[in-house]
Write a protein that holds these residues in place. Structure first.
Motif, mmCIF file in Angstrom:
data_model
loop_
_atom_site.group_PDB
_atom_site.id
_atom_site.type_symbol
_atom_site.label_atom_id
_atom_site.label_comp_id
_atom_site.label_asym_id
_atom_site.label_seq_id
_atom_site.Cartn_x
_atom_site.Cartn_y
_atom_site.Cartn_z
ATOM 1 N N SER A 182 0.833 -1.214 0.000
ATOM 2 C CA SER A 182 0.000 0.000 0.000
ATOM 3 C C SER A 182 0.861 1.254 0.000
ATOM 4 O O SER A 182 0.495 2.271 -0.607
ATOM 5 C CB SER A 182 -0.952 -0.002 1.204
ATOM 6 N N GLU A 183 2.012 1.179 0.665
ATOM 7 C CA GLU A 183 2.924 2.327 0.693
ATOM 8 C C GLU A 183 3.678 2.454 -0.629
ATOM 9 O O GLU A 183 3.881 3.563 -1.138
ATOM 10 C CB GLU A 183 3.888 2.170 1.867
ATOM 11 N N ILE A 184 4.088 1.310 -1.209
ATOM 12 C CA ILE A 184 4.737 1.326 -2.513
ATOM 13 C C ILE A 184 3.786 1.861 -3.581
ATOM 14 O O ILE A 184 4.196 2.520 -4.540
ATOM 15 C CB ILE A 184 5.227 -0.091 -2.871
ATOM 16 N N GLY A 185 2.498 1.607 -3.396
ATOM 17 C CA GLY A 185 1.499 2.035 -4.371
ATOM 18 C C GLY A 185 1.335 3.527 -4.491
ATOM 19 O O GLY A 185 0.801 4.012 -5.496
ATOM 20 N N VAL A 186 1.787 4.278 -3.500
ATOM 21 C CA VAL A 186 1.637 5.732 -3.552
ATOM 22 C C VAL A 186 2.351 6.307 -4.776
ATOM 23 O O VAL A 186 1.776 7.090 -5.547
ATOM 24 C CB VAL A 186 2.164 6.382 -2.256
ATOM 25 N N ASP A 187 3.613 5.950 -4.974
ATOM 26 C CA ASP A 187 4.373 6.482 -6.113
ATOM 27 C C ASP A 187 3.733 6.096 -7.436
ATOM 28 O O ASP A 187 3.677 6.900 -8.373
ATOM 29 C CB ASP A 187 5.819 5.977 -6.070
ATOM 30 N N ALA A 188 3.280 4.851 -7.533
ATOM 31 C CA ALA A 188 2.654 4.399 -8.775
ATOM 32 C C ALA A 188 1.366 5.175 -9.048
ATOM 33 O O ALA A 188 1.083 5.559 -10.199
ATOM 34 C CB ALA A 188 2.381 2.904 -8.705
ATOM 35 N N THR A 189 0.576 5.413 -8.016
ATOM 36 C CA THR A 189 -0.668 6.165 -8.180
ATOM 37 C C THR A 189 -0.392 7.593 -8.625
ATOM 38 O O THR A 189 -1.028 8.110 -9.554
ATOM 39 C CB THR A 189 -1.468 6.160 -6.870
ATOM 40 N N LEU A 190 0.557 8.239 -7.973
ATOM 41 C CA LEU A 190 0.878 9.624 -8.338
ATOM 42 C C LEU A 190 1.489 9.707 -9.736
ATOM 43 O O LEU A 190 1.264 10.684 -10.464
ATOM 44 C CB LEU A 190 1.814 10.237 -7.300
ATOM 45 N N GLU A 191 2.258 8.698 -10.124
ATOM 46 C CA GLU A 191 2.795 8.673 -11.478
ATOM 47 C C GLU A 191 1.671 8.597 -12.509
ATOM 48 O O GLU A 191 1.682 9.314 -13.531
ATOM 49 C CB GLU A 191 3.734 7.484 -11.663
ATOM 50 N N ALA A 192 0.692 7.736 -12.259
ATOM 51 C CA ALA A 192 -0.432 7.601 -13.179
ATOM 52 C C ALA A 192 -1.227 8.899 -13.270
ATOM 53 O O ALA A 192 -1.633 9.327 -14.358
ATOM 54 C CB ALA A 192 -1.330 6.446 -12.733
ATOM 55 N N ILE A 193 -1.450 9.536 -12.124
ATOM 56 C CA ILE A 193 -2.179 10.801 -12.116
ATOM 57 C C ILE A 193 -1.403 11.864 -12.891
ATOM 58 O O ILE A 193 -1.977 12.648 -13.654
ATOM 59 C CB ILE A 193 -2.451 11.254 -10.671
ATOM 60 N N GLY A 194 -0.092 11.893 -12.708
ATOM 61 C CA GLY A 194 0.728 12.858 -13.422
ATOM 62 C C GLY A 194 0.620 12.705 -14.925
ATOM 63 O O GLY A 194 0.601 13.697 -15.670
#
Length: 335
Positions: A182-194
């Motif tokens: 869940s913590e690793i997923g933060v970067d992936a989520t923000l990358e997708a949003i970007g």
């Protein structure tokens, strides 16, 4: 309703219920001051009927949203016409979905200008479904990760927009791995949003992300209690993976014969260590010669480090062995 905005700022609808979503949702909230983004509403699953004195089960996303005074909605179905109308009226740019528990149909996905993205706890197309973290451990995988997909009506089947990979630690339980993912997923989520932030229209942009390879699809159905029963003819590693994969729920278990005059005792197994040697099939399920509580298995023996007999407190395997005066050669595991 206001016309769709074509700005660099984004208006979100967040959809989630369980703890896996909270770190990414919090990261979105924290960057709003710098991006000018908005969270229009947070959708969670409705609270189930209370069946015990302990009250309703926790809903981490609801608790997170309410602690930050974010508006919360909990429709019985996200795909009902009234809910779709409510979603459309929010004039959202993007749906961010994680650990929600409902499958969004086309009308729901089309309620936002950019559709929806979903954070999933596996390296898709592996382990589509409700229990990806647990299934990776149960399968003995050495690595896993997270994927963010641009959502389609097919469950976990959309193109992959971002992903992260991580090794699975030798002593990691499903619960511990899920927190880490869940913590690793933060970067992936923000990358997708970007990436989505700069898109004006899905129609003009074309396909997003990398299509999933249908030949590599595997399923991750919800766990059942029956799956948690240990087969002592399995290898030590398979038993270790089962014990770790079934925590915190439903917890691996076995039935032990500690008194021939009483029915077998159900025992939850919470921690083991494997020791491999030239196995003898006649030792499967028997107490082995060992300073701790070792049980014969398919390729050697498994040392039980922590267990919990039904109705008792958790204890060490050694204390259980001493308390019941177990001896080498004793058939401990009920056939």
């Amino acid at each position: 309703m206001e016309p769709r905005r074509m700005a660099d700022t984004l208006r979100y609808v967040l959809m989630g219920t369980g703890p896996f979503a909270v770190p990414s949702f919090e990261a979105i909230r924290q960057q709003m001051d710098s991006t000018g983004d908005q969270i229009a509403r947070v959708f969670v699953r409705p609270l189930p009927p209370v069946k015990s004195r302990g009250g309703p089960p926790p809903q981490p996303v609801r608790e997170w949203a309410e602690s930050h005074d974010l508006p919360v909605d909990a429709p019985a179905s996200i795909n009902d016409p009234e809910t779709i109308a409510s979603l459309t009226a929010l004039n959202a740019d993007l749906l961010v979905v994680c650990d929600y528990g409902q499958i969004l149909k086309p009308d729901a996905l089309q309620s936002a200008r950019l559709g929806g993205i979903n954070l999933h706890g596996s390296l898709l197309p592996a382990y589509r479904g409700a229990a990806p973290v647990q299934r990776a451990l149960l399968s003995g995988d050495r690595e896993t990760g997270v994927s963010v997909i641009h959502m389609t009506p097919r469950l976990d089947g959309g193109p992959i927009v971002a992903s992260r990979t991580t090794p699975i630690r030798d002593d990691e339980t499903s619960g511990e791995l899920e927190v880490r993912l869940s913590e690793i997923g933060v970067d992936a989520t923000l990358e997708a949003i970007g990436m989505l932030r700069t898109i004006q229209s899905l129609d003009s942009h074309g396909p997003l992300g990398e299509p999933q390879d249908p030949a590599k699809v595997s399923k991750a159905p919800r766990l059942s209690k029956a799956e948690a029963q240990i087969d002592w003819s399995a290898t030590g590693r398979e038993i270790d993976c089962l014990v770790r994969g079934m925590q915190p729920w439903p917890v691996a278990f076995t039935h032990t014969v500690v008194n021939e005059n009483k029915p077998p005792l159900r025992v939850a197994i919470r921690g083991v260590r494997t020791e491999t040697y030239a196995a003898d099939a006649s030792n499967i399920g028997r107490v082995m010669e060992h300073e701790g509580l070792a049980i014969g298995c398919g390729d050697g023996q498994v040392v039980i480090e922590r267990l919990q007999p039904a109705g008792k407190k958790e204890m060490s395997g050694l204390d259980f062995k001493r308390g019941h005066r177990l001896t080498a050669g004793q058939q401990l595991i009920a056939p």
